[in-house]
Design a protein around this motif. Structure first.
Motif, short mmCIF file in Angstrom:
data_model
loop_
_atom_site.label_atom_id
_atom_site.label_comp_id
_atom_site.label_asym_id
_atom_site.label_seq_id
_atom_site.Cartn_x
_atom_site.Cartn_y
_atom_site.Cartn_z
N GLY A 856 0.87 -1.43 -0.04
CA GLY A 856 -0.07 -0.07 -0.13
C GLY A 856 0.92 1.24 -0.09
O GLY A 856 0.47 2.17 -0.66
N THR A 857 2.03 1.17 0.85
CA THR A 857 2.83 2.41 0.90
C THR A 857 3.22 2.80 -0.42
O THR A 857 3.65 3.83 -1.13
CB THR A 857 3.60 2.03 2.01
OG1 THR A 857 3.03 1.99 3.23
CG2 THR A 857 4.95 3.18 2.07
N GLU A 858 3.83 1.50 -1.12
CA GLU A 858 4.69 1.86 -2.28
C GLU A 858 3.67 2.34 -3.43
O GLU A 858 3.95 3.19 -4.40
CB GLU A 858 5.10 0.43 -2.86
CG GLU A 858 5.87 0.55 -4.24
CD GLU A 858 7.33 1.15 -4.10
OE1 GLU A 858 7.88 1.68 -5.04
OE2 GLU A 858 7.69 1.40 -2.89
N LEU A 859 2.33 1.66 -3.60
CA LEU A 859 1.29 2.42 -4.48
C LEU A 859 1.14 3.58 -4.33
O LEU A 859 1.06 4.43 -5.38
CB LEU A 859 0.03 1.34 -4.52
CG LEU A 859 0.27 0.01 -5.07
CD1 LEU A 859 -0.95 -0.65 -4.74
CD2 LEU A 859 0.30 0.14 -6.59
N LEU A 860 1.02 3.99 -2.85
CA LEU A 860 0.86 5.49 -2.77
C LEU A 860 1.96 6.48 -3.19
O LEU A 860 1.73 7.60 -3.67
CB LEU A 860 0.31 5.70 -1.24
CG LEU A 860 -0.18 7.21 -0.77
CD1 LEU A 860 -1.14 7.58 -1.94
CD2 LEU A 860 -0.50 7.24 0.51
N LYS A 861 2.94 6.07 -2.94
CA LYS A 861 4.21 6.62 -3.19
C LYS A 861 4.32 6.83 -4.91
O LYS A 861 4.58 7.92 -5.29
CB LYS A 861 5.52 5.87 -3.02
CG LYS A 861 5.97 6.00 -1.46
CD LYS A 861 7.38 5.25 -1.31
CE LYS A 861 7.69 5.37 0.13
NZ LYS A 861 9.02 4.38 0.24
#
Length: 912
Positions: A856-861
């Motif tokens: 989730g963090t990587e997608l939002l980045k």
């Protein structure tokens, strides 16, 4: 997190509030008319009178430095002197004064202006320069402008009349936009007589700033507008139009009449608007691509607005006709054929049912002629039976007023059939006063009526075309299996093009052209370069006879013009003679310096169909694809169709369907059908080549030989843009291509290797599978409600999620391997731009089994980086208060969180 509409204020956007930036044009709190005057017969007086005589709930301030008052109302020397805030400025002064007046408006904080004045780019270069000065001043204050050279704007629902037309449009549900002010006044006069009402009535002029896309967006979001009608002379910003039209067309019909079909009309339109009109065939392709319905005359524009508002779109193009007279039905049948529709073939069961109650002399066929003595009950019973025929997609009921005909009574019975299981019902009550009551009853009951049956049949043809266009937008395409050639295609192609540019050439050789095609996986005939006669003989012996010799030249592309093609060479002697003949022909007709040798190719047996595929530039739409019948007589037969790149397999099939050769490709006279799936994928790959290589100016593959057993490009020609043209000046695609730059591998914290990439239309089955794995809690946290599985995987919903307009929205999926053969989607992050504001809202969904690994963090980045690439100002989301994991991710990435007091949500906002 739920995605909502946004406005220019990011905070209120998240909550679904805020005012649309164009709302001030339609419902302003105050208007300043610059150029207001009392002089009779002037534009300034007419506009002022229209503003003050049609109350719209706002103040009107006349601006005229030479008068203390205008028509008894206090006037002001300039907008700076106007007391209070001005929301909309209307300018009617001569063109040379407009840049300075716009500067004053910007300094006064006015954000919206209608420039009615003429004398800009439509008069030539001097006017165009003046128009640019106006835009420069407007951009200082982020002012939006309608015009110049326009009639103005009416908002009948609010009461605003900022035009110099005589009279006010009736209120209604039609949004009308026109590039011609004179046409606006004619339509306005007609609409009052016909009692047609409008939600907006806009003269757009030369579209220096606000264009079709802006207004389609606005009217698409306006709940009071049910259909959008357009009179168009030039397209303007093609990408903006296509993007907005595609977004709106599924929910509201967009119906266009485009002037400039003929060369003479195109020249007249260009001189009227000061804009290039482009190819009419390309415009048709653009309308198909965006779901827009094009009609041929003004009457049909309004007919279709009524028909599509009252009746459902047909699923097919087969119509059943019920009539009490043969002649009108024959006219209807002709009109169906001429408008890509046809008469339905009634089933034997339907015919037998009709035999039970119709007179023996009825037609026993479609059209269903129920004879001149038909009473109301015979009409109703016939329609009741025919409506159940599975072969019929729509119905036309024709009534001619004969002595025993009851036009009113028949209409009373038929209005009960206004809704027939999703199949449209149209009527043609022919005559005048005798049928007037019946016409009124049918119209009031939701059945559109036409004075003539051929007009009704043409309307049905338009209805089906609209269905066809929309269906092509969102049908799930066949997934293309990636190949090694696909993965390295872009780099290999760039090497070929770069070498030609370094050599100072704009034309690729045939050998290079085929290398380019092969890089993208297109099958090409084996081709070997021979620079001497000895080389030619050696190559021919290696390939095997018979062979073909073609001129190898870096400057000549049309080889047959200089005798540069020799076919069916059976032995060494024939090869030697052919080499000499080609060399001599080039030397004589073009010069010895244009001869660099020959290429040797196997003589391919022409057992199949010769096709042509290609790409060329349109002045408004950029690169355009071509498909059709090929060979040496391609210009004579002109059997071709156009499309905008890039293509999906569905769009590739639609392109083929527009041609006559398509029928032959399905198999005729004992020949088997070609491999359509392979041909679709070939067109998809070719469209990728065009989309990914902007240095290509023109490309022709002719002939492309196709049969049931083979598919091979026999010849190709590629022309490049000059090396001196900078990258930023290269023509851009009208449809934004697949963003390959966002395809990147990523490894999760647990070592899982994934491919993060933008979503594709063919991902729909993978999205269905992903949703089937989600827990109720994950669904609730993502959608802020418990959406049932059948709702989440409905085709109508997923088609819009997977088939994105990358101009408006981006979705990044995390793709993993389920096993060696199958792929799966494990997460998706979505970024949705507000077309009216420079911000976007995001949402992230991760499957239960893959939460907690940093996905989730990587997608939002990545979504944040995309937003920065798009030069947005804000990214935001609405998150459930109990979704602590998402809140932590947002805080970690710099978002500011704000708890909403009126509900259980948190607003996350990031200023970029």
């Amino acid at each position: 997190m739920a995605i909502k509409n946004q406005s220019t204020d990011p905070a209120t956007s998240i909550l679904g509030g805020g005012k649309h930036p164009l709302e001030s044009f339609f419902s302003p709190s105050s208007v300043a008319l610059i150029g207001a005057t009392e002089n009779e017969g002037t534009v300034g007086r007419t506009v002022f009178w229209n503003l003050i005589s049609n109350p719209f709930g706002g103040m009107v301030f006349p601006v005229n430095p030479k008068r203390a008052s205008v028509l008894g109302i206090k006037a002001y020397p300039n907008v700076a002197a106007v007391p209070g805030e001005v929301e909309l400025a209307v300018i009617t002064t001569p063109a040379p004064t407009v840049p300075g007046l716009i500067r004053e408006c910007v300094d006064a904080g006015i954000r919206s202006a209608i420039v009615i004045s003429a004398g800009f780019k439509e008069i030539g270069s001097e006017g165009a320069a003046l128009e640019q000065k106006v835009l420069q001043e407007a951009k200082r204050g982020k002012m939006r402008i309608i015009g110049p050279n326009c009639l103005g704007l009416m908002s009948p629902l609010s009461g605003l009349n900022a035009t110099f037309a005589h009279g006010m449009a009736l209120p209604g549900s039609v949004g009308f936009i026109s590039q011609s002010g004179a046409l606006c006044t004619a339509v306005l006069d007609w609409s009052v007589t016909e009692k047609v009402g409008f939600s907006a009535f806009i003269s757009i002029g030369s579209m220096s700033d606000i264009g079709w896309g802006d207004l389609i967006d606005y009217l698409g979001n306006d709940p009071r507008t049910r259909s959008i009608l357009i009179y168009m002379e030039s397209i303007g910003d093609a990408r903006s139009f296509l993007s907005a039209a595609r977004e709106v067309a599924l929910t509201k019909p967009i119906i266009v009449i485009k002037a400039g079909r003929t060369e003479a009309a195109a020249k007249a339109a260009a001189s009227h608007t000061g804009s290039l009109t482009g190819s009419d065939e390309v415009l048709d392709a653009a309308f198909r691509r965006s779901g827009v319905l094009r009609v041929k005359n003004i009457a049909d524009l309004f007919y279709m607005a009524e028909v599509l508002a009252k009746q459902p779109r047909p699923k097919g193009n087969r119509m059943a006709v019920i009539t009490n007279a043969g002649g009108p039905a024959v006219l209807a049948a002709d009109a169906l054929t001429m408008n890509n529709a046809e008469l339905a073939m009634l089933t034997p069961e339907t015919v037998e049912s009709l035999n039970q109650f119709l007179p023996p002399a009825w037609s026993h066929n479609n059209p269903v002629d129920i004879l001149g003595d038909a009473k109301a009950d015979r009409y109703a019973q016939t329609l009741d039976v025919v409506a159940k025929d599975p072969n019929a997609d729509g119905f036309l009921v024709i009534l001619t007023p004969q002595a025993m005909t009851d036009a009113t009574g028949t209409a009373e019975l038929l209005r009960n059939y206004a809704r027939l299981n999703g199949k449209p019902v149209l009527a043609s009550w022919m005559g005048g006063g005798d049928v007037a009551n019946g016409v009124a009853i049918l119209n009031a009951g939701g059945i559109p009526t036409f004075p003539y049956p051929d007009t009704a049949a043409r309307a049905f043809g338009y209805m089906y075309r609209y269905t066809y266009n929309l269906r092509g937008l969102y049908e799930t395409p066949v997934s293309a299996s990636p190949s090694a050639a696909d993965l390295i295609a872009s780099q290999a192609a760039e090497r070929i093009l770069t070498q030609a540019i370094r050599d100072g050439r704009q034309i690729l050789t045939e050998f290079e052209s085929k290398e380019l095609l092969a890089a993208y996986g297109l099958p090409v005939v084996r081709t070997v370069i021979a620079r001497s006669m000895e080389d030619a003989v050696r190559c021919a012996n290696e390939i095997g006879y018979p062979v073909v010799l073609k001129l190898y030249s870096e400057t000549i592309t049309h080889k047959s013009d200089v005798g540069g093609v020799k076919l069916n060479l059976q032995d060494e002697r024939a090869v030697q003679a052919a080499f000499e003949a080609i060399q001599e022909g080039v030397t004589t007709k073009a010069g010895a310096e244009h001869f660099q040798g020959v290429t040797v190719q196997p003589m391919v047996r022409l057992d199949g169909y010769e096709l042509i595929i290609g790409s060329s530039l349109d002045p408004q739409f950029g690169p355009v694809l071509l498909f059709g019948a090929g060979g040496t007589l391609v210009e004579v037969f002109r059997d071709r169709a156009l499309a905008l790149p890039p293509l999906t397999s569905t769009l590739a099939r639609r392109l083929m369907e527009q041609t006559r050769i398509y029928t032959a490709l399905q198999g005729v006279r004992g020949r088997k059908a070609v491999d359509f799936e392979a041909l679709e994928q070939l067109l998809v790959r070719f469209s990728r080549l065009v989309a990914e290589q902007p240095r290509i100016k023109e490309i022709d593959v002719n002939p492309l030989l196709v049969s049931e057993s083979q598919m091979v490009a026999l010849d190709a020609r590629v022309v490049l843009h000059p090396a001196s043209m900078p990258d930023e000046d290269l023509p851009r695609l009208a449809v934004r291509p697949y963003p390959m730059q966002y395809v990147q591998p990523w490894t999760a914290r647990n070592g899982l290797e994934l491919l993060l990439r933008p979503i594709r239309p063919e991902d729909e089955p993978l999205m269905v599978a992903m949703h089937q794995t989600l827990s109720e809690r994950t669904v609730y946290l993502r959608y802020l409600q418990l959406l049932k599985l059948d709702q989440r995987i409905a085709h109508e919903r997923l088609q819009r999620i997977c088939f994105l307009d990358f101009n408006r929205e981006m979705a990044i999926v995390a793709e993993g391997k389920k096993n060696d053969a199958e792929r799966e989607i494990l997460a998706v992050g979505r970024l949705r731009k507000d077309p009216a504001a420079n911000s976007a809202e995001f949402a992230v969904l991760v499957t239960d089994a893959h939460q907690g690994i940093g996905l989730g963090t990587e997608l939002l980045k990545r979504l944040i980086q995309i937003a920065r690439d798009e030069k947005l100002d804000y990214v935001a989301a609405e998150i459930l208060a109990e979704n602590f994991a998402m809140q932590r991710i947002c805080e970690k990435l710099g978002f500011k969180l704000k708890r909403q007091l009126d509900d259980d949500t948190v607003t996350a906002l990031l200023k970029l």
